[in-house]
Design an enzyme around this catalytic site. Structure first.
Site, PDB file in Angstrom:
ATOM      1  N   GLU A  70      -9.761   0.946  -8.004  1.00 27.53           N
ATOM      2  CA  GLU A  70     -10.421   0.956  -6.697  1.00 27.53           C
ATOM      3  C   GLU A  70     -11.038   2.318  -6.388  1.00 27.53           C
ATOM      4  O   GLU A  70     -11.430   2.590  -5.251  1.00 27.53           O
ATOM      5  CB  GLU A  70      -9.428   0.563  -5.603  1.00 27.53           C
ATOM      6  CG  GLU A  70      -8.906  -0.862  -5.757  1.00 27.53           C
ATOM      7  CD  GLU A  70      -7.951  -1.272  -4.647  1.00 27.53           C
ATOM      8  OE1 GLU A  70      -7.758  -0.469  -3.715  1.00 27.53           O
ATOM      9  OE2 GLU A  70      -7.419  -2.391  -4.707  1.00 27.53           O
ATOM     10  N   GLU A  85      -0.105   3.844  -2.825  1.00 23.21           N
ATOM     11  CA  GLU A  85      -0.772   5.083  -2.439  1.00 23.21           C
ATOM     12  C   GLU A  85       0.169   6.275  -2.336  1.00 23.21           C
ATOM     13  O   GLU A  85      -0.262   7.414  -2.526  1.00 23.21           O
ATOM     14  CB  GLU A  85      -1.497   4.892  -1.104  1.00 23.21           C
ATOM     15  CG  GLU A  85      -2.653   3.901  -1.172  1.00 23.21           C
ATOM     16  CD  GLU A  85      -3.491   3.876   0.091  1.00 23.21           C
ATOM     17  OE1 GLU A  85      -4.581   3.286   0.061  1.00 23.21           O
ATOM     18  OE2 GLU A  85      -3.065   4.454   1.117  1.00 23.21           O
ATOM     19  N   GLU A 138       0.821  -1.204   0.000  1.00 23.24           N
ATOM     20  CA  GLU A 138       0.000   0.000   0.000  1.00 23.24           C
ATOM     21  C   GLU A 138       0.865   1.269   0.000  1.00 23.24           C
ATOM     22  O   GLU A 138       0.485   2.282  -0.596  1.00 23.24           O
ATOM     23  CB  GLU A 138      -0.935   0.002   1.217  1.00 23.24           C
ATOM     24  CG  GLU A 138      -2.026  -1.058   1.169  1.00 23.24           C
ATOM     25  CD  GLU A 138      -3.104  -0.741   0.147  1.00 23.24           C
ATOM     26  OE1 GLU A 138      -3.175   0.411  -0.331  1.00 23.24           O
ATOM     27  OE2 GLU A 138      -3.894  -1.661  -0.176  1.00 23.24           O
TER      28      GLU A 138
END
Length: 374
Positions: free
Chosen positions: A327, A281, A277
């Site tokens: 997502e 991100e 992540e």
């Protein structure tokens, strides 16, 4: 009536019982063998697939005299998988031969690796798969196969979280089989998240049982949250994104500054999730992780368990990051000095629970982390 041969996850009798909705004593199931095929692991998944392999032999489960309702249940269980049914010949251990129906993936595109080991799968994945099967079958007749297909990954993640929590010891003063009585378990909502309700009783501290109460829980699974920290520069990296849940709750500032975070996929460790992540991100490579805490962030309403980390890494080359479009993520990041960050914490500027948790831990361990790189 139809005879079916199961070579994959439904060889696990408890899962098959769950799908058919009755105990194994109510249907005829025997071990059988199919020639010229092998069952192989599917990369990135917890289920296998069948492949043509001349000279090979696979063992499976022959279940006889299944009716239309059974087939409807199996079709619901197989939601998300396009399958063809072919007639094959299997043999039992005593030499009897049967013409049976077998589910084959339609135009399979999965990457496979080694031959699937059913006994090892039961040890590694049996409990998780059974939990996921229970949730899938609870929605039979209430959700279409297409709707179920969209929820399968989230269902497995919730089942993975359940299986992980089941590894914990019971409290010595509160054995669950004595101190909690479940009268009804109702699954009321399913999508990316889920909502379950129970009618239950629990033992009070005075030793008596409570009245029957109805309680619900918002179920996500497990998550990993990581606060990236550069001890060389004494800086932290935060991300900001729109949070629909905060907006729905009525907050006028639903763009929160947060840690990097994500749901732990089935088969993935909290550490792997944190590193993945951070790259997705924030575009940062974590050199190593410092464990902070594992908590239930809102134990009165949520069953989510969060693993918190501080991720040590260099901010010299922070890539774009920004999350995954698949997502629906639209993420930006900001690098702050530690002092500026803590001023914001003290002023109540940051409202994300994992961010505040990791910040307070970092304030206690910052000098140690900086000492490691001098």
């Amino acid at each position: 009536m139809i005879d079916l041969f199961f070579y994959g996850t439904l060889r696990h009798v408890p899962a098959l019982e769950c799908v058919l909705g009755r105990p194994a004593s109510d249907f005829e199931a025997v071990a059988a063998f199919l020639d010229d095929y092998e069952v192989r692991e599917v990369v990135g998944h917890v289920f296998p697939t069948i492949c043509h392999a001349p000279g090979a032999r696979i063992e499976g489960l022959l279940v006889r005299d299944l009716d239309a309702e059974d087939l409807e249940s199996l079709a619901h269980y197989e939601a998300g998988f396009s399958c063809d049914i072919e007639t094959c010949q299997v043999k039992t251990s005593n030499g009897d031969t049967f013409d049976v129906q077998v589910f084959f993936p339609e135009n399979p595109s999965w990457e496979t690796k080694g031959v699937w080991n059913f006994e090892q799968w039961k040890t590694d994945w049996g409990a998780l798969n059974l939990r996921a099967t229970e949730e899938v079958m609870a929605w039979k007749g209430r959700r279409t196969p297409e709707q179920m297909a969209m929820s399968l990954n989230a269902i497995r993640n919730r089942a993975s979280a359940w299986a992980a929590l089941q590894q914990n010891d019971e409290h010595p003063d509160h054995p669950l089989d004595r101190d909690v009585i479940v009268h009804a378990h109702k699954r009321e909502y399913i999508n990316y998240f889920a909502m379950d309700e129970m009618d239950l009783q629990y033992r009070r501290f005075d030793g008596t049982m409570s009245e029957v109460i109805n309680r619900g829980a918002f179920l996500v699974g497990r998550a990993a949250a990581v606060l990236p920290y550069d001890p060389w520069r004494d800086e932290v990296l935060l991300i900001q994104q729109f949070r629909a849940s905060i907006f729905i709750a009525g907050d006028k500032q639903p763009w929160l500054w947060e840690t990097v975070a994500g749901v732990i996929d089935a088969g993935e460790s909290p550490e792997d999730t944190a590193v993945r992540e951070a790259q997705e991100e924030a575009g940062i490579h974590i050199k190593h992780l410092e464990p902070v805490a594992g908590t239930f962030p809102s134990s009165g309403s949520m069953g989510e368990f969060v693993h918190h980390f501080v991720g040590v890494g260099s901010f010299e080359q922070v890539a774009t990051g920004g999350g995954l479009a698949s997502e629906g993520e639209d993420i930006r990041h900001r690098v702050l000095s530690f002092d500026s960050f803590m001023e914001g914490i003290d002023a109540g500027k940051y409202r994300d629970g994992p961010l505040v948790t990791c910040a307070l831990w970092l304030s206690r361990h910052r000098e140690r982390l900086r000492g490691l790189v001098k």
